[in-house]
Design an enzyme around this catalytic site. Sequence first.
Site, PDB file in Angstrom:
ATOM      1  N   HIS A  42      26.092 -30.065 -35.539  1.00  0.00           N
ATOM      2  CA  HIS A  42      27.158 -31.001 -35.288  1.00  0.00           C
ATOM      3  C   HIS A  42      26.526 -31.368 -33.493  1.00  0.00           C
ATOM      4  O   HIS A  42      28.371 -30.920 -33.048  1.00  0.00           O
ATOM      5  CB  HIS A  42      28.335 -30.921 -35.855  1.00  0.00           C
ATOM      6  CG  HIS A  42      28.618 -30.867 -37.156  1.00  0.00           C
ATOM      7  ND1 HIS A  42      29.493 -30.217 -38.274  1.00  0.00           N
ATOM      8  CD2 HIS A  42      27.686 -32.398 -37.601  1.00  0.00           C
ATOM      9  CE1 HIS A  42      29.309 -31.080 -39.014  1.00  0.00           C
ATOM     10  NE2 HIS A  42      28.643 -32.479 -39.019  1.00  0.00           N
ATOM     11  N   CYS A  97      23.034 -21.670 -42.472  1.00  0.00           N
ATOM     12  CA  CYS A  97      23.768 -20.403 -41.787  1.00  0.00           C
ATOM     13  C   CYS A  97      23.360 -19.442 -42.499  1.00  0.00           C
ATOM     14  O   CYS A  97      24.186 -19.453 -44.084  1.00  0.00           O
ATOM     15  CB  CYS A  97      24.834 -20.182 -40.530  1.00  0.00           C
ATOM     16  SG  CYS A  97      25.453 -19.140 -40.435  1.00  0.00           S
ATOM     17  N   GLU A 127      30.473 -28.421 -45.080  1.00  0.00           N
ATOM     18  CA  GLU A 127      30.110 -27.272 -45.037  1.00  0.00           C
ATOM     19  C   GLU A 127      30.759 -27.018 -46.579  1.00  0.00           C
ATOM     20  O   GLU A 127      30.761 -26.657 -47.516  1.00  0.00           O
ATOM     21  CB  GLU A 127      30.053 -25.617 -44.572  1.00  0.00           C
ATOM     22  CG  GLU A 127      30.605 -24.734 -44.785  1.00  0.00           C
ATOM     23  CD  GLU A 127      30.851 -23.410 -43.626  1.00  0.00           C
ATOM     24  OE1 GLU A 127      31.285 -22.354 -44.415  1.00  0.00           O
ATOM     25  OE2 GLU A 127      30.868 -23.601 -42.521  1.00  0.00           O
ATOM     26  N   THR A 165      33.369 -21.556 -42.997  1.00  0.00           N
ATOM     27  CA  THR A 165      32.948 -20.134 -41.474  1.00  0.00           C
ATOM     28  C   THR A 165      33.299 -20.664 -40.347  1.00  0.00           C
ATOM     29  O   THR A 165      33.700 -19.693 -39.908  1.00  0.00           O
ATOM     30  CB  THR A 165      31.030 -19.829 -41.644  1.00  0.00           C
ATOM     31  OG1 THR A 165      30.542 -21.293 -41.454  1.00  0.00           O
ATOM     32  CG2 THR A 165      30.731 -18.968 -42.997  1.00  0.00           C
ATOM     33  N   SER A 223      32.425 -31.662 -34.777  1.00  0.00           N
ATOM     34  CA  SER A 223      32.240 -30.251 -35.183  1.00  0.00           C
ATOM     35  C   SER A 223      33.533 -29.873 -34.875  1.00  0.00           C
ATOM     36  O   SER A 223      34.656 -29.909 -34.065  1.00  0.00           O
ATOM     37  CB  SER A 223      31.877 -30.154 -33.252  1.00  0.00           C
ATOM     38  OG  SER A 223      31.342 -28.577 -33.272  1.00  0.00           O
TER      39      SER A 223
END
Length: 319
Positions: A42, A97, A127, A165, A223
Amino acid sequence: MLRVILAKPRGFCAGVVRAIDIVERALDLHGAPVYVRHEIVHNRHVVDKLRSKGAIFVDELAEIPAGAPTIFSAHGVAKSVQDEARLRDLPVLDATCPLVTKVHVQGRRYAKAGRTLILIGHAGHAEVEGTMGQVDAPIHLVSTAAEVDALPLPTDTPVAYVTQTTLSVDDTRSVIAALGARFSDVQGPDVSEICYATQNRQTAVRDLARVSELLIVVGAENSSNSNRLREIGVEMGVPSYLVADGSGVDPAWLEGVDAVGITAGASAPDELVDDVIAALARLRQIEVSQLDGVEENIEFSLPPELRNVTPRAAAAMAK
């Protein structure tokens, strides 16, 4: 003299470096174009830089031509996306990730054990959508203690939780406590397993806010972790602003201010921090220093087919 104080750590985390590196090396290996489902991370600056080198960012796999190199973003994807890629025989490089992948594995393990799964996170985040699509069982999404209280589950339900996360130990503490108060049988990962980068950056920004009269967070509006850094500054009573680069700095912010703190979200390269410092230097004479903080030395391995392609190119973006 305007004192400019930098947080440590700030900016790129290991998962972001790995994701960018995957795109860079895929371009070296296959040539342009390579296709990336959703933004690799992001940050518009990072995305635009990779786009200029031949990466094409798409919303859906249907937009990718047959046989074209395909990359999944650092945020992870649902199983349905993985299945679609296999059905279309798309050669996939997965930039998810490793800490996000770990959450997927934990969630599947808890569901397989018969526990009702609760995901602590924010609705609509890439996510979260990926994680909810990785577990073949119902998932209850909560972001606040009040939402825990409203869950339509008996108090003796065996539950387990996993977390987005980009939330830190501090962010999840009250929700985890609410789960423990509401349910008699709760399991979840140890706090040490929550993303190190998110926690480190939040701890650093708290230290920064204590010595700053103004806080500038470098990062993208979409973000999650960058927005949270700004929120922490506000919570600590410091005027705090999120900017994409130096052009976002408002000279009015500096009136009566002698100390400015700067940090950056985990997907923001250090060159954008340098751009903000340069913008401040055009307004006032500055003196730059950095707080002591955690030294991060974590690296995540690349997919085997990319490990010997070229020296790490993404590291240059972080300098």
